[in-house]
Design an enzyme around this catalytic site. Structure first.
Site, PDB file in Angstrom:
ATOM      1  N   GLN A  76      -6.577 -22.248   9.221  1.00  0.00           N
ATOM      2  CA  GLN A  76      -6.316 -23.093   8.053  1.00  0.00           C
ATOM      3  C   GLN A  76      -5.867 -24.456   8.570  1.00  0.00           C
ATOM      4  O   GLN A  76      -4.821 -24.553   9.231  1.00  0.00           O
ATOM      5  CB  GLN A  76      -5.221 -22.412   7.234  1.00  0.00           C
ATOM      6  CG  GLN A  76      -4.615 -23.235   6.137  1.00  0.00           C
ATOM      7  CD  GLN A  76      -5.625 -23.809   5.176  1.00  0.00           C
ATOM      8  OE1 GLN A  76      -5.811 -25.024   5.118  1.00  0.00           O
ATOM      9  NE2 GLN A  76      -6.334 -22.941   4.458  1.00  0.00           N
ATOM     10  N   HIS A  90      -5.177  12.584  -2.003  1.00  0.00           N
ATOM     11  CA  HIS A  90      -4.407  11.346  -1.922  1.00  0.00           C
ATOM     12  C   HIS A  90      -5.160  10.287  -2.721  1.00  0.00           C
ATOM     13  O   HIS A  90      -6.353  10.082  -2.511  1.00  0.00           O
ATOM     14  CB  HIS A  90      -4.276  10.930  -0.446  1.00  0.00           C
ATOM     15  CG  HIS A  90      -3.350   9.782  -0.230  1.00  0.00           C
ATOM     16  ND1 HIS A  90      -3.435   8.957   0.852  1.00  0.00           N
ATOM     17  CD2 HIS A  90      -2.308   9.324  -0.957  1.00  0.00           C
ATOM     18  CE1 HIS A  90      -2.491   8.040   0.790  1.00  0.00           C
ATOM     19  NE2 HIS A  90      -1.804   8.235  -0.292  1.00  0.00           N
ATOM     20  N   ARG A  92      -2.744 -27.713  -3.539  1.00  0.00           N
ATOM     21  CA  ARG A  92      -1.997 -26.626  -2.895  1.00  0.00           C
ATOM     22  C   ARG A  92      -1.510 -27.136  -1.574  1.00  0.00           C
ATOM     23  O   ARG A  92      -2.292 -27.363  -0.650  1.00  0.00           O
ATOM     24  CB  ARG A  92      -2.925 -25.438  -2.690  1.00  0.00           C
ATOM     25  CG  ARG A  92      -2.478 -24.471  -1.605  1.00  0.00           C
ATOM     26  CD  ARG A  92      -3.347 -23.242  -1.529  1.00  0.00           C
ATOM     27  NE  ARG A  92      -2.900 -22.270  -2.514  1.00  0.00           N
ATOM     28  CZ  ARG A  92      -3.490 -21.086  -2.706  1.00  0.00           C
ATOM     29  NH1 ARG A  92      -4.545 -20.744  -2.003  1.00  0.00           N
ATOM     30  NH2 ARG A  92      -3.030 -20.252  -3.601  1.00  0.00           N
ATOM     31  N   ARG A 131      -6.587 -17.175   0.038  1.00  0.00           N
ATOM     32  CA  ARG A 131      -5.555 -17.240   1.058  1.00  0.00           C
ATOM     33  C   ARG A 131      -4.495 -16.204   0.714  1.00  0.00           C
ATOM     34  O   ARG A 131      -4.192 -16.009  -0.457  1.00  0.00           O
ATOM     35  CB  ARG A 131      -4.898 -18.618   1.051  1.00  0.00           C
ATOM     36  CG  ARG A 131      -5.386 -19.505   2.160  1.00  0.00           C
ATOM     37  CD  ARG A 131      -4.422 -20.648   2.354  1.00  0.00           C
ATOM     38  NE  ARG A 131      -4.965 -21.899   1.852  1.00  0.00           N
ATOM     39  CZ  ARG A 131      -4.263 -23.010   1.772  1.00  0.00           C
ATOM     40  NH1 ARG A 131      -2.989 -23.024   2.120  1.00  0.00           N
ATOM     41  NH2 ARG A 131      -4.812 -24.112   1.311  1.00  0.00           N
ATOM     42  N   ALA A 189      -3.798   6.790   9.146  1.00  0.00           N
ATOM     43  CA  ALA A 189      -2.641   6.191   8.459  1.00  0.00           C
ATOM     44  C   ALA A 189      -1.379   6.157   9.307  1.00  0.00           C
ATOM     45  O   ALA A 189      -0.822   5.101   9.550  1.00  0.00           O
ATOM     46  CB  ALA A 189      -2.398   6.905   7.143  1.00  0.00           C
ATOM     47  N   LYS A 228       4.260   2.759   8.721  1.00  0.00           N
ATOM     48  CA  LYS A 228       4.407   4.156   9.146  1.00  0.00           C
ATOM     49  C   LYS A 228       4.346   4.286  10.670  1.00  0.00           C
ATOM     50  O   LYS A 228       4.841   5.259  11.229  1.00  0.00           O
ATOM     51  CB  LYS A 228       3.310   5.020   8.511  1.00  0.00           C
ATOM     52  CG  LYS A 228       3.475   5.194   6.999  1.00  0.00           C
ATOM     53  CD  LYS A 228       2.288   5.978   6.418  1.00  0.00           C
ATOM     54  CE  LYS A 228       2.355   6.089   4.919  1.00  0.00           C
ATOM     55  NZ  LYS A 228       1.062   6.548   4.348  1.00  0.00           N
ATOM     56  N   ARG A 261      -8.272 -18.865   4.907  1.00  0.00           N
ATOM     57  CA  ARG A 261      -8.938 -19.965   4.232  1.00  0.00           C
ATOM     58  C   ARG A 261      -9.797 -19.334   3.153  1.00  0.00           C
ATOM     59  O   ARG A 261     -10.228 -18.197   3.322  1.00  0.00           O
ATOM     60  CB  ARG A 261      -9.815 -20.684   5.260  1.00  0.00           C
ATOM     61  CG  ARG A 261     -10.037 -22.119   4.940  1.00  0.00           C
ATOM     62  CD  ARG A 261     -10.614 -22.846   6.101  1.00  0.00           C
ATOM     63  NE  ARG A 261     -10.874 -24.224   5.708  1.00  0.00           N
ATOM     64  CZ  ARG A 261     -11.370 -25.146   6.488  1.00  0.00           C
ATOM     65  NH1 ARG A 261     -11.646 -24.840   7.742  1.00  0.00           N
ATOM     66  NH2 ARG A 261     -11.581 -26.360   6.066  1.00  0.00           N
ATOM     67  N   SER A 262     -10.038 -20.023   2.087  1.00  0.00           N
ATOM     68  CA  SER A 262     -10.596 -19.321   0.926  1.00  0.00           C
ATOM     69  C   SER A 262     -11.757 -18.423   1.329  1.00  0.00           C
ATOM     70  O   SER A 262     -12.773 -18.872   1.843  1.00  0.00           O
ATOM     71  CB  SER A 262     -11.019 -20.300  -0.155  1.00  0.00           C
ATOM     72  OG  SER A 262     -12.059 -21.094   0.264  1.00  0.00           O
TER      73      SER A 262
END
Lengths: 437, 437, 437, 437
Positions: B105, B171, B75, B308, B249, B279, B97-98
């Site tokens: 990274q 919701h 990758r 990632r 929110a 929003k 990073r994983s």
């Protein structure tokens, strides 16, 4: 005034020229029309202009582009500046509907179509690239680890899965995915087969008797780890009626790996196959593709994302697939194979000079060279500073080999799809210098 | 040749002009330097050029831009065509990073800095916009529902939370988030307070005695639902030592809501506050911002993403915050308030004419008009076809009012941040026509 | 596979949503279709998306975009990298055919149409903005000075013009234009009318008797110079059968100036009117627009450009006109007028404080303040260093006043179209500080 | 807050990573810095990112980008919408100062530098590509024909030139250029040398005795016309003290042609060499490059443009030169030569089959095949409809052969720089089909 002879196009530009222009425009638009009609992974690579035109036409169907719209919701894809439209390729509404990632969004008909096309093209691409026996695919705006999380969360909800048998892979992301979904990971042992680290099938079999079980098999990892025998595992899963998820992270590039998954689907039970979009289709990092012989499970996974998502990884994956096409993908695969041979030759030559050897492990993209008796961490650090990215240097016995007490120290290098011969040349020359210094 | 008098810049362009050019360049770069040094939500809005230059300079630090790099990983942010670089603003490596979303990274130092800046600017913005008593914030490349999922998954892992008390909100996304994380939702009843639907605090208190509990309170939803009293709840959570997550929110736009959260933090226990980036900050849909008075929990949430991630929502959120700045945000808030008054006047006027009334509910962005005795579904459908997006028409007793048997049918409209007066004018005129037809 | 129910768009996206998407797309495309059909300066401003879509669709008709073309000419719009396509908005073939700027180019049907549209929209715009009595217009990829050069070169070729009567304007470009075309400039004297410098009509009349003569009149220049009386001049030119070219560099913004040109056309003889695209239509510098009541002369000028030209200024001018439209242009004109009043007030106020006065000169965009007894050069230099751009400080008697021995020193400032009130505020405040220091 | 440990970059991103990021950034910036310091045609091709960064940094020095500027001129690079900034690569002020194309513009220091760099890189490129004995070059935002016009207008002004001896080339643009500048063209006869059409040197010599004479020689045109012997002509010009302009339209791609010009400079008198930017450097159509062993004449030409000009062709030419670089240019030249051989083979093979022959003419990019006895116009029209662009089909005796009564009908095809082998393959196959049909 429109009738004024001075202002009529036909009087200015001769008809045969206009016809010629139309021919060019039609030729440019033909693949776009074909995509909208047939939704196939194209044979020929598209140009950037074609991709950009497709994206623009689609994004112009979203309500935020409607000059006559009156927008009185709390979320209306309002943006502070046109730059944000460019940064999102015009898909300001994102994708999905609350709690259903692939549900059409009434405010974003264009984005909904874009996503639909991405899913269909991904399905077509995977079929043409080796697994014709799947029925549905979906591009997720999430890493493969997150795709695993959503997949297992869907399996928990729909099929009562609570624990995952995971033949040992020393990789954090999939484990985090399982954990995020609130499931328990049950490690399955690996065993040594000469140089190679392989799953201990008897341990897997033994553990399959538990309740609420699913299996997570892996096709691609670093040597000395070899791919899990997915056909054999899928047969066992079919017999035991256990869901199987295959983590095919970067296996699409390998005809052999894809062929093994095809056999696994035919021979037994495969529920979901997860792959990275960037590692296989040369997009920026951030998306994944899930596929299945069963359409329902793909829908169930889509219903597991909580909210509306960024369209970016889906746009990028769709674009990349169109910019490649089947012919170019085939060329890229051929290049990958020849680069792998070249990498092997280079490392063999180094091995001979420095008294090490290549590990005898089957791997579609990577080769490992032993570093026995050397300062392994130092080698890795030196290569990083020398601008070699991607090698993994692992000390004998350390985490990374997917087994306790692996007897060799080693370094792996990849010749993955999209890499250049020059990368391999430079990396191996620098490795040699580091090993000699 | 460099010494040839014909070729020297100073001989061609007079010194005072070069100095003038430098002044302009310095003025353009000054906010960029300031951002890198101080990492604050800017007072003045940036130009698009400035944002683009920042993004380019940062993305040019990622290893995929290094002309001398030898890239031999599986990758490596290889992309099939430059279009993908544009579609990702150059951040082809994504972020994280994983298994750790905010971990730097090594291959993507530029993206790591970009993400760090996004988090710091988000922290600064939220502080300046009303909650100075937080200590950490993080921009997630995920919806608010997914941010809730990751938050609760982190609480499960770190604090043994297994069930979430959720004062009823009709919701789907937050519930899906809780479910994805493998936790159980325990609904808390609502009750009627004249027109308003509010949480039943006694029911909440009663249910807080259970084990492995956390609370999910909500500040913004459609009328007739009112905000949860977060200060009171945070006090109860502090006493009972129970984690509290506030779903804020679209509350950043409201000074009143932000002030209530500030009090909640001061008075009791608030673990995480989640807000939408689109929003509140007018970005494309797809990101969210989590914040906390406690830095550790933010890190723990970041460690819950499996892999990632796409950089796109983070780039977009950072860009939007810079393109707004504090002064313009204040103007946007003022505009929002005046638009809300205007919306109220318009709906009141319609109410008088058609024999309905405005529901007496406190809500920072929305107003509800009763539709008693009318074909509610028909009104909604007609408005959609008339290109009015975002209103919610709910039939008496239907799902949506956050309570069983709400006595009124009604329609809500929003005057949210970023909306234009014209939107409200058009939408209410069309509503009036629909109601009269 | 197209019949597979899983893959049909209609099954995924409900019909009423697709219809809604089509409505938005149609609304976005409507102005584009209207432009192609009617070729008018639009009433409403276009969005950037609409302009970009138009440009893309047109540029996709050029043969360099044809995937099937076999290109074996020496000039085929081959480009080294896609960046150049972006830098030219896709019009890699430029415009025109060797030796005829507006001739359709067989290889570039799209560019030919784009140019045709630019010319027609320019014609429509100028008509609607005050000179309905013209019949043809053309956007040239050249400065107004070069447009003057081409115009006079065409007049030389077609009408035997060899000398240009030029009422004195202290500006280099037009003189260079006349010289480039190989004609001789015959200066016409100016005279003082109180503060104003105006053409000496009797000197003009006297000189009109010579052979091979054309007249170059000017509508816009800095005070103290006033516009030439174009109606009176056009009458004289009609009587004497002498071609008249009006340099209307930035006069389109002024209703009064446009009205005087309209009268000049009606009352006498006007051959060509030249205007800047950037000064009137807020495009980047580089283009000009020529117009005429007579279509033939516009064609003759187009046949004077030697080769194929860059499309960039034409694309930019077309785009700018579409992004403005008539309504917004009217607003911009109103703003310009109120800014001019504001500038006058500010300068009057300064004048009062520092013992100077405003020159009593009629000018559509500029005001001049006397600087008698002051270090004029110093004032100009200080303002440049204080980042005030555009003022002109002229010493009594110096070149610039369009007359010998002008009795005042002065500084001019402009409130031209597109300027912000803030510009004027800042500039006058700084001027005051400079004058007091 | 800046001291808060949570917010310090170094605590988030390890030092060795930051160092790695800096290495990448430095590697990306190195060619930019080198360009600013040394202003040379680069050896290695730049990436698009590098070019875009250079253009942005330069354009950010123009005053229209200055957030603090107060702009009160009538021309201030105001633009109606950011799209126009993108369409002009940020150089909204254009280039030049009224009546001097390369004069630094006080409001546009960045554009002035950009233009300076373009001129210097063009000089360096031409030197390295074969004419090291030049001293100055300038990129003009005009076609080669217009460059010829400006060159001769400058010669008229500065050196009293009034007539141009022009060895016959059947091409309109140069003649239009001479005419625009107000000079007279005196045709010089051509003569037949077997198949080739060449200048009649005795006729040239004879005509060189007139007054106010300059010579326009040509290096590149279609067969059967061959290049003019510029060395011989330059010697004659030196002896007779007559200015010589070489129209080297697409000769840069040819080492042989460049070598002949080098010799011409060394051996005699060459005043100006004009070349197309698109035909030689793969930019969009619209620019040209003039060069000279004498810096003064280049300046004089620049002083002939009447006004400020569009920056677009200059930006495009600079960008193209940087995106190519010397190494890639050499590769492109090699490819051009092998394509030319391939074209010759293909046409020879067709000739054999259809009973025609290749004309024996020396030409760096084109080959001509006789079409004797065939319907020449029909062949041309059919190829156009079959999407073959660029061939020229000329009937025996028609205009186009640069001589009266040329004995053959023929068709020419080019294998010019940047063409693909595929173009030649397709074009010749289609030609064969047309000839057989």
């Amino acid at each position: 005034m429109e009738d004024d002879p001075l202002t009529r196009l036909e009087d200015i530009i001769p008809k045969h020229m206009l016809a010629r222009g139309k021919i060019t425009l039609d030729a440019v638009l033909a693949p776009i029309k074909d995509l909208l009609n047939r939704r196939q992974f194209p044979k020929k690579a598209w140009s950037e202009s074609q991709v950009e035109l497709l994206l623009r036409l689609l994004s112009l169907m979203d309500t935020d582009k409607d000059p006559e719209a009156a927008r009185v919701g709390e979320r209306e894809a309002r943006i502070i500046s046109p730059l944000l439209e460019r940064l999102s390729a015009g898909f300001c509404h994102g994708v999905g509907r609350s709690g259903h990632l692939t549900a059409p969004q009434p405010k974003a008909v264009g984005a909904s179509q874009m996503q639909f096309l991405a899913n269909q093209v991904a399905l077509s691409a995977l079929k043409k690239l080796g697994i014709p026996n799947i029925r549905a695919a979906s591009v997720l705006p999430l890493s493969t680890g997150m795709a695993i999380a959503l997949s297992f969360a869907a399996m928990r909800r729909e099929r009562g899965v609570s624990r995952v048998l995971y033949p040992r892979i020393d990789h954090t992301s999939p484990k985090r995915g399982i954990e995020l979904a609130g499931l328990e990971t049950i490690p399955v042992n690996t065993t040594l087969d000469d140089d190679a680290v392989i799953v201990d099938m008897s341990d897997l079999e033994r553990k399959m008797s538990a309740d609420g079980i699913a299996v997570l098999a892996t096709t691609t990892f670093f040597p000395p780890r070899e791919s899990d025998p997915v056909k054999e595992i899928s047969k066992m899963c079919a017999e035991a009626d256990i869901p199987l998820l295959i983590n095919n992270a970067y296996g699409v590039q390998s005809e052999r790996v894809m062929s093994s998954i095809r056999s696994a689907i035919d021979a037994g039970r495969v529920d979901i196959i997860v792959q990275s979009s960037d590692k296989n289709f040369l997009t920026p990092v951030g998306g994944s593709i899930i596929a299945s012989p069963d359409g329902a499970i793909i829908e169930q996974v889509a219903e597991t994302y909580a909210g509306r998502a960024t369209a970016a990884p889906i746009v990028q994956t769709l674009s990349a697939m169109l910019l490649i096409g089947l012919e170019r993908y085939t060329e890229l695969r051929d290049k990958q194979k020849s680069n792998l041979s070249f990498l092997k030759e280079q490392l063999e030559s180094i091995a001979g000079k420095v008294g090490q050897r290549i590990l005898d492990v089957e791997n579609p993209v990577a080769i490992a060279l032993t570093l026995n008796g050397l300062n392994v961490t130092g080698v890795g650090a030196k290569l990083y500073n020398q601008r070699v990215t991607g090698p993994r240097a692992v000390r004998s016995g350390d985490q990374g080999s997917c087994i306790d007490d692996y007897p060799h120290s080693y370094i792996t290098m990849n010749a993955a799809i999209g890499a250049r011969r020059k990368d391999i040349e430079k990396a191996t020359i620098k490795l040699y210098k580091v090993l000699c210094s």
